[in-house]
Design an enzyme around this catalytic site. Structure first.
Site, mmCIF file in Angstrom:
data_model
loop_
_atom_site.group_PDB
_atom_site.id
_atom_site.type_symbol
_atom_site.label_atom_id
_atom_site.label_comp_id
_atom_site.label_asym_id
_atom_site.label_seq_id
_atom_site.Cartn_x
_atom_site.Cartn_y
_atom_site.Cartn_z
ATOM 1 N N SER A 116 0.830 -1.198 0.000
ATOM 2 C CA SER A 116 0.000 0.000 0.000
ATOM 3 C C SER A 116 0.864 1.247 0.000
ATOM 4 O O SER A 116 1.969 1.254 0.555
ATOM 5 C CB SER A 116 -0.902 0.016 1.239
ATOM 6 O OG SER A 116 -1.603 1.237 1.363
ATOM 7 N N TYR A 162 -1.807 0.419 10.483
ATOM 8 C CA TYR A 162 -1.897 -0.248 9.172
ATOM 9 C C TYR A 162 -0.703 0.125 8.301
ATOM 10 O O TYR A 162 -0.068 -0.731 7.685
ATOM 11 C CB TYR A 162 -3.203 0.169 8.500
ATOM 12 C CG TYR A 162 -3.361 -0.264 7.060
ATOM 13 C CD1 TYR A 162 -3.763 -1.555 6.740
ATOM 14 C CD2 TYR A 162 -3.124 0.638 6.016
ATOM 15 C CE1 TYR A 162 -3.921 -1.942 5.408
ATOM 16 C CE2 TYR A 162 -3.287 0.255 4.690
ATOM 17 C CZ TYR A 162 -3.674 -1.032 4.397
ATOM 18 O OH TYR A 162 -3.825 -1.421 3.089
#
Length: 246
Positions: free
Chosen positions: A138, A151
Site C-alpha cells: 500500500s 496499518y
C-alpha cells in the site's frame, strides 16, 4: 494437469483477489483461490471455469494461522508459477491505539502472515529455479500518517520485506513484485471518503498485477499519480509533515 501456467491467489474472496483471478484466467492461467472459507470461493471458481475454460481450484488458507503454512504449501498438488498475496486488514486506527489485540491483528494480517507465506513460496521457487511472487502492499506504507499508522507501519514492513526478498531471489531466477494500489473502490473501503482522481476500481488493479508479472516489473504504483504524490509526501520535512491533518 495441464500445460498452462498457474496462479495462486491468497485472499481470493476480496474484490482485488477476484479481479486478479479474472485477469489471469482471461490470459490463460489456471487459477487457485485461497481464503478462510474455501467453500465460499467455489462459485467464483465455477465462474472462472465456465467463462475462461481453465482449471480453477479452491483452498483453505488463514493468514493468521502461520503454523499451518508449511502444510498448506506442501499440500498443493502442483507448485504454482505465480503466487499473489492480497490478504490484509485495514482495521480501525482509533481502536488500535488502545486495543493491543486489534493492533496485533492488523500488524499480523498485513505484515507477518503475508511476509512469511510469500517467503516460504519464494524458497520453493528458488529450489525449482523460477517463479513469481506478488505482494499487494500500500502507499500507506510509504510514510506513516497520524490517521492510519498502525496499518501503514505494517505495510511499510511488508514492502521492505518484499524489497529484500526481491534482491535475494533475483539471483536465483525468481521475480518479486510489490504492488501499491492507492485508493481502490472495494468493500474494504466502503464508507470511506475517497478522492476521485486518486481512486481506481478493482479490475484496474487486477490488470496491473497481470501486467507487472508479464513485464517483470519490480514496484508498481497502480495509478501513476500516486508515485508523484508519495514522492512529494516523503520529501516533506518532519516538522511540516507532523502538522498535516490526514
Amino acid at each position: 494437469m495441464t500445460s498452462r501456467k498457474s496462479v495462486l491467489v491468497l485472499g481470493g474472496s476480496s474484490d482485488i483477489g477476484r479481479a486478479a483471478a479474472r485477469a489471469f484466467a482471461k490470459s490463460g492461467y489456471d487459477v487457485g483461490l485461497a481464503g478462510r472459507d474455501a467453500a465460499a470461493l467455489e462459485p467464483d471458481a465455477a465462474d472462472l471455469r465456465a467463462r475462461y475454460n481453465i482449471e480453477a481450484s479452491t483452498w483453505t488458507f488463514d493468514v493468521l494461522d502461520t503454523a499451518s503454512f508449511d502444510g498448506f504449501v506442501a499440500g498443493l498438488p502442483v507448485l504454482p508459477d505465480v503466487v499473489i498475496s492480497i490478504v490484509g486488514l485495514l482495521g480501525v486506527q482509533q481502536n488500535a491505539e488502545h486495543d493491543l489485540a486489534h493492533a496485533t491483528t492488523i500488524m499480523r494480517s498485513n505484515y507477518e502472515g503475508p511476509s512469511l507465506i510469500l517467503g516460504l513460496f519464494a524458497e520453493r521457487f528458488l529450489s525449482r529455479g523460477n517463479g513469481t511472487v506478488v505482494g499487494v502492499s500500500s502507499v500507506a506504507g510509504d510514510r506513516g500518517r497520524a490517521s492510519n499508522y498502525v496499518y501503514g507501519s505494517a505495510k511499510a514492513g511488508f514492502s521492505a520485506f518484499l524489497s529484500g526478498l526481491r534482491a535475494r531471489a533475483s539471483r536465483g531466477g525468481v521475480h518479486v513484485v510489490t504492488v501499491k494500489p492507492g485508493f481502490v473502490r472495494t468493500r474494504m473501503t466502503e464508507g470511506m471518503k475517497l478522492i476521485g482522481p486518486l481512486t481506481v476500481e478493482a479490475p484496474v488493479v487486477g490488470d496491473a498485477i497481470l501486467n507487472a508479472v508479464a513485464k517483470k516489473r519490480d514496484v508498481v504504483y497502480v495509478s501513476g499519480v500516486w508515485r508523484l504524490v508519495m514522492l512529494i509526501i516523503k520529501m516533506l520535512p518532519e516538522a511540516v509533515f507532523k502538522k498535516l491533518k490526514f
